[in-house]
Design a protein around this motif. Structure first.
Motif, mmCIF file in Angstrom:
data_model
loop_
_atom_site.group_PDB
_atom_site.id
_atom_site.type_symbol
_atom_site.label_atom_id
_atom_site.label_comp_id
_atom_site.label_asym_id
_atom_site.label_seq_id
_atom_site.Cartn_x
_atom_site.Cartn_y
_atom_site.Cartn_z
ATOM 1 N N GLU A 183 0.618 -1.359 -0.064
ATOM 2 C CA GLU A 183 0.188 0.055 -0.038
ATOM 3 C C GLU A 183 0.986 1.155 -0.090
ATOM 4 N N VAL A 184 2.021 1.240 0.720
ATOM 5 C CA VAL A 184 2.821 2.464 0.867
ATOM 6 C C VAL A 184 3.404 2.637 -0.572
ATOM 7 N N ALA A 185 3.691 1.416 -1.345
ATOM 8 C CA ALA A 185 4.140 1.363 -2.588
ATOM 9 C C ALA A 185 3.403 2.022 -3.607
ATOM 10 N N LYS A 186 2.213 1.845 -3.499
ATOM 11 C CA LYS A 186 1.270 2.425 -4.303
ATOM 12 C C LYS A 186 0.896 4.009 -4.114
ATOM 13 N N GLU A 187 1.399 4.425 -2.705
ATOM 14 C CA GLU A 187 1.034 5.963 -2.459
ATOM 15 C C GLU A 187 2.204 6.683 -3.009
ATOM 16 N N ILE A 188 3.494 5.930 -3.005
ATOM 17 C CA ILE A 188 4.657 6.962 -3.070
ATOM 18 C C ILE A 188 5.305 6.784 -4.811
ATOM 19 N N SER A 189 4.626 5.744 -5.476
ATOM 20 C CA SER A 189 5.191 5.556 -6.939
ATOM 21 C C SER A 189 3.949 4.890 -7.699
ATOM 22 N N GLU A 190 3.862 5.502 -9.027
ATOM 23 C CA GLU A 190 3.201 4.662 -10.127
ATOM 24 C C GLU A 190 3.810 3.398 -10.479
ATOM 25 N N GLU A 191 5.340 3.376 -10.311
ATOM 26 C CA GLU A 191 6.040 2.454 -10.694
ATOM 27 C C GLU A 191 5.430 0.849 -10.347
ATOM 28 N N ARG A 209 13.765 -0.992 2.369
ATOM 29 C CA ARG A 209 14.015 -0.749 1.081
ATOM 30 C C ARG A 209 12.977 -1.258 0.230
ATOM 31 N N LEU A 210 12.249 -0.634 -0.486
ATOM 32 C CA LEU A 210 11.090 -0.651 -1.638
ATOM 33 C C LEU A 210 11.759 -0.816 -2.847
ATOM 34 N N TYR A 211 11.422 -1.991 -3.624
ATOM 35 C CA TYR A 211 12.034 -1.837 -5.075
ATOM 36 C C TYR A 211 10.837 -2.038 -6.052
ATOM 37 N N PHE A 212 10.940 -1.087 -6.895
ATOM 38 C CA PHE A 212 9.946 -0.947 -8.187
ATOM 39 C C PHE A 212 10.748 -1.258 -9.480
ATOM 40 N N GLU A 213 10.199 -1.441 -10.514
ATOM 41 C CA GLU A 213 10.510 -1.574 -11.648
ATOM 42 C C GLU A 213 11.765 -0.839 -12.293
ATOM 43 N N ASP A 214 11.644 0.600 -12.008
ATOM 44 C CA ASP A 214 12.619 1.471 -12.378
ATOM 45 C C ASP A 214 12.784 2.525 -11.478
ATOM 46 N N ALA A 215 12.881 2.217 -9.977
ATOM 47 C CA ALA A 215 13.095 2.990 -9.190
ATOM 48 C C ALA A 215 13.466 1.975 -7.797
ATOM 49 N N PHE A 216 13.421 2.793 -6.605
ATOM 50 C CA PHE A 216 13.907 1.954 -5.505
ATOM 51 C C PHE A 216 13.672 3.183 -4.221
ATOM 52 N N ALA A 217 13.203 2.811 -3.268
ATOM 53 C CA ALA A 217 13.036 3.857 -2.168
ATOM 54 C C ALA A 217 13.370 3.235 -0.556
ATOM 55 N N SER A 218 13.892 4.187 0.101
ATOM 56 C CA SER A 218 14.480 3.999 1.542
ATOM 57 C C SER A 218 13.813 4.449 2.239
ATOM 58 N N LEU A 219 13.163 3.939 3.403
ATOM 59 C CA LEU A 219 12.065 4.219 4.121
ATOM 60 C C LEU A 219 12.489 3.954 5.731
ATOM 61 N N ASP A 220 12.529 4.828 6.501
ATOM 62 C CA ASP A 220 12.859 4.774 8.147
ATOM 63 C C ASP A 220 11.616 4.329 8.737
ATOM 64 N N SER A 221 11.653 3.143 9.105
ATOM 65 C CA SER A 221 10.655 2.394 9.837
ATOM 66 C C SER A 221 10.230 2.918 11.063
ATOM 67 N N LYS A 222 10.979 4.096 11.513
ATOM 68 C CA LYS A 222 10.646 4.699 13.001
ATOM 69 C C LYS A 222 9.873 6.007 12.683
ATOM 70 N N THR A 223 10.374 6.971 11.776
ATOM 71 C CA THR A 223 10.032 8.105 11.651
ATOM 72 C C THR A 223 9.091 8.355 10.279
ATOM 73 N N GLY A 224 9.027 7.476 9.660
ATOM 74 C CA GLY A 224 8.181 7.259 8.147
ATOM 75 C C GLY A 224 8.942 8.258 6.985
ATOM 76 N N LYS A 225 9.986 8.753 7.429
ATOM 77 C CA LYS A 225 10.567 9.668 6.358
ATOM 78 C C LYS A 225 11.347 8.511 4.995
ATOM 79 N N GLY A 226 11.257 9.117 3.934
ATOM 80 C CA GLY A 226 11.694 8.255 2.881
ATOM 81 C C GLY A 226 12.125 9.175 1.757
ATOM 82 N N GLU A 227 12.861 8.459 0.848
ATOM 83 C CA GLU A 227 13.322 8.907 -0.398
ATOM 84 C C GLU A 227 13.226 8.042 -1.521
ATOM 85 N N ILE A 228 12.704 8.351 -2.680
ATOM 86 C CA ILE A 228 12.632 7.424 -3.788
ATOM 87 C C ILE A 228 13.441 7.927 -4.677
ATOM 88 N N GLU A 229 14.108 7.026 -5.633
ATOM 89 C CA GLU A 229 15.279 7.467 -6.473
ATOM 90 C C GLU A 229 14.595 6.687 -7.911
#
Length: 185
Positions: free
Chosen positions: A71-79, A92-112
Motif C-alpha cells: 500500500e505504501v508503494a502505491k502511495e509513493i510511486s506509479e512504478e 527498502r522498496l524495489y520498483f521496476e525502475d526505482a527504489f525507495a528507502s524508508l525509515d521505519s521509525k519516522t516514516g521519512k523516505g526517499e525514492i530514486e
C-alpha cells in the motif's frame, strides 16, 4: 598424432574459439572492470530524479507487513512494485525502475528513479543473471576460455615457449589472485 598436426590443431582451436567469443570476452572484461569500481559509481544505472516522502508509520512494528508496504508503494510511486527488504530501521522498496528507502521509525523516505546505462548497464547484467540458458552458455564460455588458455600455452616455440619462458609467467599469474584471496581481505 604427430607434433606438426598437434601444433596446427592448437593454433586453429585457439584462433577459432577466440574469434567466436571475442565479443563476449570484451563485454565481460569491460563490465567486469566497471563492477570492480561499483563503490565509485553504479555501472548498471543512473538516477533520473529523487523525491522525498513522508508516510504514517504504525506504532506497532508487527503491523509493518508486506501488505502494508504494498500500500505504501502505491502511495509513493506509479512504478510497478517488485518487493522489499527490511534491515534494522530501514525498509527498502524495489520498483521496476526505482527504489525507495524508508525509515521505519519516522516514516521519512526517499525514492530514486533510475535508468539503465546504455550498453554498460546491459553488460553488467550478464554477470548477475540467473537465466538457466545464460548460465549454460556461460559455462560453455568458461570451458572455451580453458581451451584458449591451454592451447595458447603450446603455440609458441623455441625461447618463448611455455616450457622455457611461459611456465614462470603463468605461475606469477596464479600467485597474485591467491595473495588477494588469502592475505588482503
Amino acid at each position: 598424432m604427430n607434433k606438426k598436426t598437434r601444433t596446427l590443431l592448437n593454433r586453429n582451436l585457439h584462433r577459432d574459439i577466440g574469434y567466436f567469443y571475442v565479443g563476449l570476452i570484451i563485454a565481460f572484461s569491460v563490465s567486469g572492470i566497471a563492477l570492480n569500481h561499483r563503490t565509485d559509481f553504479d555501472p548498471q544505472e543512473y538516477t533520473v530524479k529523487t523525491e522525498t516522502f513522508q508516510i504514517e508509520i504504525p506504532s506497532d512494528d508487527t503491523q509493518i507487513t508486506d501488505d502494508f508496504l504494498k500500500e505504501v508503494a502505491k502511495e509513493i510511486s506509479e512504478e510497478e512494485y517488485k518487493g522489499n527488504r527490511k534491515r534494522e530501521n530501514t525498509i527498502r522498496l524495489y520498483f521496476e525502475d526505482a527504489f525507495a528507502s524508508l525509515d521505519s521509525k519516522t516514516g521519512k523516505g526517499e525514492i530514486e528513479y533510475v535508468k539503465t546505462i546504455p550498453v554498460l548497464g546491459q553488460m553488467t547484467i550478464l554477470h548477475k543473471t540467473t537465466n538457466k540458458w545464460w548460465i549454460w552458455f556461460s559455462d560453455i564460455f568458461g570451458v572455451a576460455m580453458l581451451i584458449i588458455a591451454i592451447t595458447g600455452m603450446f603455440i609458441a616455440k623455441g625461447k618463448n615457449s611455455f616450457k622455457i619462458r611461459g611456465w614462470w609467467l603463468a605461475t606469477l599469474g596464479l600467485i597474485f589472485p591467491f595473495i588477494f584471496l588469502f592475505l588482503i581481505r
